[in-house]
Scaffold this motif. Structure first.
Motif, short mmCIF file in Angstrom:
data_model
loop_
_atom_site.label_atom_id
_atom_site.label_comp_id
_atom_site.label_asym_id
_atom_site.label_seq_id
_atom_site.Cartn_x
_atom_site.Cartn_y
_atom_site.Cartn_z
N SER A 210 -1.29 17.01 -28.44
CA SER A 210 -2.15 16.60 -27.32
C SER A 210 -3.53 16.24 -27.82
CB SER A 210 -2.25 17.73 -26.29
OG SER A 210 -3.19 17.42 -25.29
N LEU A 211 -4.16 15.26 -27.16
CA LEU A 211 -5.53 14.87 -27.47
C LEU A 211 -6.52 15.44 -26.46
CD1 LEU A 211 -4.89 11.10 -28.28
CD2 LEU A 211 -5.06 12.99 -29.91
N ALA A 212 -6.03 16.33 -25.58
CA ALA A 212 -6.85 16.78 -24.45
C ALA A 212 -8.11 17.50 -24.90
CB ALA A 212 -6.02 17.68 -23.53
N HIS A 213 -8.02 18.31 -25.96
CA HIS A 213 -9.21 19.06 -26.36
C HIS A 213 -10.29 18.17 -26.96
CE1 HIS A 213 -6.97 18.89 -30.17
NE2 HIS A 213 -8.11 19.10 -30.78
N ILE A 214 -9.96 16.91 -27.26
CA ILE A 214 -10.95 15.95 -27.72
C ILE A 214 -11.43 15.08 -26.55
CG2 ILE A 214 -11.46 14.06 -29.32
CD1 ILE A 214 -9.26 15.06 -31.10
N THR A 215 -10.49 14.52 -25.83
CA THR A 215 -10.84 13.59 -24.75
C THR A 215 -11.30 14.30 -23.48
OG1 THR A 215 -8.52 13.53 -24.04
CG2 THR A 215 -9.24 11.85 -25.61
N GLU A 216 -10.87 15.56 -23.29
CA GLU A 216 -11.29 16.33 -22.12
C GLU A 216 -11.71 17.73 -22.56
OE1 GLU A 216 -8.09 16.35 -19.34
OE2 GLU A 216 -7.85 14.19 -19.34
N PRO A 217 -12.79 17.84 -23.34
CA PRO A 217 -13.20 19.15 -23.86
C PRO A 217 -13.64 20.08 -22.75
CG PRO A 217 -14.92 17.53 -24.26
CD PRO A 217 -13.73 16.78 -23.74
N TYR A 218 -13.48 21.39 -23.00
CA TYR A 218 -13.89 22.38 -22.01
C TYR A 218 -15.40 22.35 -21.80
CZ TYR A 218 -15.01 26.91 -19.98
OH TYR A 218 -15.52 27.91 -19.20
N LEU A 219 -16.15 22.36 -22.91
CA LEU A 219 -17.60 22.32 -22.81
C LEU A 219 -18.07 20.88 -22.95
CD1 LEU A 219 -18.79 25.48 -24.78
CD2 LEU A 219 -18.90 25.07 -22.32
N THR A 220 -18.19 20.20 -21.82
CA THR A 220 -18.64 18.82 -21.81
C THR A 220 -20.17 18.77 -21.85
OG1 THR A 220 -18.70 18.78 -19.40
CG2 THR A 220 -16.62 18.14 -20.46
N ALA A 221 -20.72 17.56 -22.05
CA ALA A 221 -22.16 17.40 -22.02
C ALA A 221 -22.73 17.82 -20.68
CB ALA A 221 -22.51 15.94 -22.32
N GLU A 222 -22.01 17.53 -19.62
CA GLU A 222 -22.47 17.90 -18.27
C GLU A 222 -22.62 19.41 -18.13
OE1 GLU A 222 -21.11 17.27 -13.60
OE2 GLU A 222 -19.94 16.40 -15.23
N LYS A 223 -21.69 20.17 -18.70
CA LYS A 223 -21.79 21.63 -18.61
C LYS A 223 -22.97 22.15 -19.41
CE LYS A 223 -16.99 22.76 -17.51
NZ LYS A 223 -15.79 23.53 -17.87
N HIS A 224 -23.21 21.58 -20.59
CA HIS A 224 -24.37 21.99 -21.38
C HIS A 224 -25.66 21.69 -20.62
CE1 HIS A 224 -22.51 23.34 -25.07
NE2 HIS A 224 -21.73 22.28 -25.07
N PHE A 225 -25.70 20.55 -19.91
CA PHE A 225 -26.88 20.22 -19.11
C PHE A 225 -27.08 21.27 -18.02
CE2 PHE A 225 -28.84 18.19 -15.40
CZ PHE A 225 -30.01 17.71 -15.96
N GLY A 226 -26.00 21.68 -17.37
CA GLY A 226 -26.08 22.70 -16.34
C GLY A 226 -26.59 24.03 -16.88
N TYR A 227 -26.11 24.41 -18.09
CA TYR A 227 -26.58 25.65 -18.69
C TYR A 227 -28.07 25.56 -19.02
CZ TYR A 227 -21.64 26.84 -19.33
OH TYR A 227 -20.31 27.13 -19.13
#
Length: 259
Positions: A210-227
């Protein structure tokens, strides 16, 4: 009309307020930096999603960073005496491992390949059977994954340094590509890169590629912005509370006596 004058709280309260402010600002700045890094990586990944796969015959382009998140094709032969199982990987709410195998390229260099997910219960047995069935040169395609942040598995590295890890299947607590490189005899990539195989390389029934952990990572840029926004907001709240205490706004009111 009286005006309030600011009077700094006591030295202990001031010390802990400054300490807390420093911690909150540091955490916010760290997450803001991670947001910038992830934004760059995600933009690069998205731009290359439909790119024509590039063939890999040696590590030169990977070492230069030219193929990060780029689709690639690679030909080589898996080592039969070494593989890695990366712990704490979940697929459809089931615990398991990622199976990583070193591939010997035509240049005789070694490249790490993430072959996919295997279940926790039979992970080591499945990995051994796959090693036995992987003889011969093969061609694969997938994505080059560059890890901008590597979490070192210090205990595993120490076991390697002491010569205590001689078995073919090695277990790792983190996605420590640099540590895995140190477990291999041969020339490996100079950077934290690994090729993750596309879903059509899934086995029957395992591994599940699966490529999901690359194309749909758990910690996205949006989540880092929220943190980052959360930590900075808490820092502002701390300043407001300190200022309110200094102006006497937070003075406790005496409780009314009961009749």
């Amino acid at each position: 009309m009286s005006s309030r004058r600011f009077k700094a709280p006591g030295p202990i309260a001031t010390f802990f307020a400054l300490l807390g402010l420093g911690i909150l600002l540091s955490l916010g700045s760290w997450q803001a930096l991670r947001y910038q890094q992830k934004s760059h990586a995600e933009g690069q990944r998205d731009a290359l999603a439909e790119a024509t796969p590039r063939p890999i015959s040696d590590l030169a382009a990977l070492n230069r960073g030219e193929l990060d998140f780029h689709p690639v094709t690679v030909r080589g032969e898996f080592l039969s005496d070494r593989a890695f199982l990366i712990k704490h990987r979940v697929h459809q709410n089931k615990p398991g491992y990622w199976l990583v195998s070193p591939l010997r390229l035509p240049s005789d260099e070694l490249l790490l390949i993430n072959r996919g997910w295997v279940p926790y219960e039979r992970g080591e047995a499945i990995a051994r059977s796959l090693l036995e069935a992987s003889a011969g040169e093969q061609e694969f395609h997938g994505l080059v994954h560059f890890l901008d942040y590597v979490v070192a598995d210090t205990p595993a590295r120490q076991r390697l340094a002491r010569g205590e890890a001689s078995e073919a299947i090695l277990l790792w607590d983190s996605y420590d590509t640099e540590g895995m490189h140190s477990a291999l005899e041969g020339t490996t990539a100079q950077r934290a890169v690994i090729v993750t195989l596309a879903p059509d390389h899934s086995g029957e029934p395992y591994p599940i590629a699966s490529l999901a952990h690359i194309t749909e990572p758990y910690l996205t840029a949006e989540k880092h912005f929220g943190y980052a926004l959360t930590w900075y907001s808490l820092a502002v709240a701390l300043i407001v509370i300190y200022a309110a205490a200094g102006f006497g706004v937070l003075h406790a009111q005496p409780m009314a006596t009961r009749a």
